[in-house]
Every structure is written in C-alpha cells, then in structure tokens.
Enzyme design. Structure first.
Site, PDB file in Angstrom:
ATOM      1  N   ARG A 138      22.370  27.876  35.441  1.00 45.58           N
ATOM      2  CA  ARG A 138      23.497  28.077  34.526  1.00 45.58           C
ATOM      3  C   ARG A 138      23.037  28.108  33.065  1.00 45.58           C
ATOM      4  NH1 ARG A 138      28.795  24.264  34.529  1.00 45.58           N
ATOM      5  NH2 ARG A 138      27.725  23.040  32.977  1.00 45.58           N
ATOM      6  N   HIS A 189      45.318  28.443  30.285  1.00 50.37           N
ATOM      7  CA  HIS A 189      45.275  27.789  31.593  1.00 50.37           C
ATOM      8  C   HIS A 189      46.687  27.743  32.185  1.00 50.37           C
ATOM      9  CE1 HIS A 189      43.768  25.182  34.743  1.00 50.37           C
ATOM     10  NE2 HIS A 189      44.865  24.462  34.587  1.00 50.37           N
TER      11      HIS A 189
HETATM   12  C1  GAR Z   1      45.808  33.524  34.058  1.00 54.20           C
HETATM   13  O1  GAR Z   1      46.935  33.042  34.730  1.00 54.20           O
HETATM   14  C2  GAR Z   1      45.083  32.382  33.384  1.00 54.20           C
HETATM   15  O2  GAR Z   1      45.944  31.381  32.945  1.00 54.20           O
HETATM   16  C3  GAR Z   1      44.206  31.903  34.496  1.00 54.20           C
HETATM   17  O3  GAR Z   1      43.758  33.054  35.142  1.00 54.20           O
HETATM   18  C4  GAR Z   1      44.768  34.043  35.049  1.00 54.20           C
HETATM   19  C5  GAR Z   1      44.119  35.319  34.593  1.00 54.20           C
HETATM   20  O4  GAR Z   1      45.020  36.378  34.692  1.00 54.20           O
HETATM   21  N1  GAR Z   1      43.110  31.113  33.998  1.00 54.20           N
HETATM   22  C6  GAR Z   1      42.602  30.103  34.660  1.00 54.20           C
HETATM   23  O5  GAR Z   1      43.005  29.742  35.748  1.00 54.20           O
HETATM   24  C7  GAR Z   1      41.472  29.397  33.946  1.00 54.20           C
HETATM   25  N2  GAR Z   1      41.223  28.133  34.525  1.00 54.20           N
HETATM   26  P1  GAR Z   1      44.674  37.765  34.009  1.00 54.20           P
HETATM   27  O6  GAR Z   1      43.254  38.134  34.419  1.00 54.20           O
HETATM   28  O7  GAR Z   1      45.677  38.735  34.561  1.00 54.20           O
HETATM   29  O8  GAR Z   1      44.792  37.585  32.531  1.00 54.20           O
END
Ligand code: GAR
Length: 223
Positions: A70, A114
């Site tokens: 990483r 989030h």
């Molecule tokens: C969103 O709902 C965001 O909040 C979440 O991924 C989705 C991405 O949607 N993020 C996480 O879960 C981070 N821990 P998108 O690709 O359509 O924007």
C-alpha cells in the site's frame, strides 16, 4: 464578482461517479468556483471514468494490485496528484482506505463523502446496516479526511427520515440525492475560502462549527 481564483480539484473515484457528475454539473453552471483538473480511479472499468471523459477531464487509472504494498501505491498516487498542484482532493466514492502518510501529506485538503450520519455506520454497507438496526433516520456526511477511517471532522450532513418498509435500494437512492446537495455545497464553501480545517476544528465563516451543518429532507416520515 469575486477575486478568488478557481480552486483546482482532483477527484478520486471507484465506481459510478454520480457524485463526480454532481461536481462537474455544479462547476459548469457556476455553482462552484473550481477547475476539476483530473479524475483518478482505482478501477479501470469504473463508469465514472466515462463521465470525466465526456467532460474532457483527464483520467488516470492506478491499481493497488500493480504495487507491492500500500505504501508504494500511495506514494505513486500522491506524486501523480501532486503534479496537478490541487488545492482540494475529493474522495467521491473512492473505496480504498488511504494510509496515514497519504492523508497527512494532503492534510486539510481532502474531503470525503460517506453514506451515513457519521459517527454512526463507518465503513461499508451502511444502508443495509441502518435498516437492520431499525433506525428512524439516515443520511450522508461530508467530512475532512484524517487518519481515522470515516472519523475526520464533519462539515455537512444530509438527513432523511426512513420510510416504513423502505427497501435498501430506495433508501440508497434517496441518500444519493442528498449527497448531490451536500458535496457541491462543501466544495463551494472551500472554493470561496469560507471553509477551512484548523487543527481538528472546522471553521466556516470565521466560526468554529460545534457540529456539522445539517440539511434535513422535508418529507414527513410515513406511518
Ligand atoms: C456514494 O454513496 C458515497 O457516499 C459512497 O460511495 C458512493 C459512490 O457513489 N462512499 C463510500 O461509501 C465511502 N466510504 P458514486 O460513485 O455514484 O458517486
């Protein structure tokens, strides 16, 4: 008219990129004073890459699996991002956990969206877990990124009442719609230099926030 220069932004994605799209649209319509310079994805097939292509934003694909560990992956990612000299890095559905070195390097300049009302439900599968717990409310949070996973200082939250018998898909969709409000709003504040991180304090319009700004959905909770 403002004399504040446009804020250079790099966006990291892993998937659909609908939040990226919300930022692209907000930039196009002048709601955020930004220049989205580049989009990085850790997945070559992420649909969000096409959204960036359509908006003529350069895209980069960097996979963790191409690096021995990483630390080397993150060094390379940070160095590519640095080449754009961005003032802001937005994690918009970027599903890799970023290590302390990376986060410290960009401290105060990275935000994440989030899908939960943090500090509740850090991590994955938030919609399912919220429904399993029988919570009355759910939502999304934009926060500054620190070394603590989903634990950085919160800027703004979108909160909705959960409907009776609501499906995970419907709930996820309603949370997404709120994300398209709060993410551009946080970026707008940063771009207009109204929002900063000082130590662990979020400062908006020269005032320390005691908690995130709350945007509540107006719909009544159904019986
Ligand atoms: C969103 O709902 C965001 O909040 C979440 O991924 C989705 C991405 O949607 N993020 C996480 O879960 C981070 N821990 P998108 O690709 O359509 O924007």
């Amino acid at each position: 008219m403002t004399n504040i220069p446009r804020l250079n932004v790099v966006v990291l994605i892993s998937g659909e990129g609908t939040n990226l799209q919300a930022l692209i649209d907000a930039e196009k319509t002048g709601k955020i004073n930004t220049r989205i310079q580049a989009v990085f994805s850790d997945r070559p097939e992420a649909p969000g890459i096409k959204r960036a292509n359509r908006a003529n934003i350069p895209t980069h694909y960097l996979a963790r699996s191409d690096f021995p560990n990483r630390a080397t992956y993150e060094l390379e990612l940070a160095s590519h991002i640095d080449s754009y000299e961005p003032g802001l890095i937005v994690l918009a559905g970027f599903m890799k956990v970023l290590g302390a070195g990376f986060v410290r390097h960009f401290c105060g300049k990275i935000i994440n969206i989030h899908p939960s009302l943090l500090p509740r439900y850090r991590g994955l599968d938030t919609h399912r877990r919220v429904l399993e717990e029988g919570d009355e409310k759910h939502g999304a949070t934009v926060h500054f990124v620190t070394e603590e996973l989903d634990g950085g200082p919160r800027i703004i939250q979108y909160c909705i009442p959960i409907k009776a018998k609501e499906s995970e898909a419907e709930l996820a969709q309603r949370v997404h719609e709120g994300e398209y409000i709060i993410l551009p709003q946080a970026v707008a504040w940063l771009a207009s230099q109204r929002l900063t991180l000082e130590g662990s304090n979020v400062i908006l319009d020269d005032q320390k926030l005691e908690g995130p700004i709350l945007i509540e959905d107006k719909h009544e909770r159904s019986p």
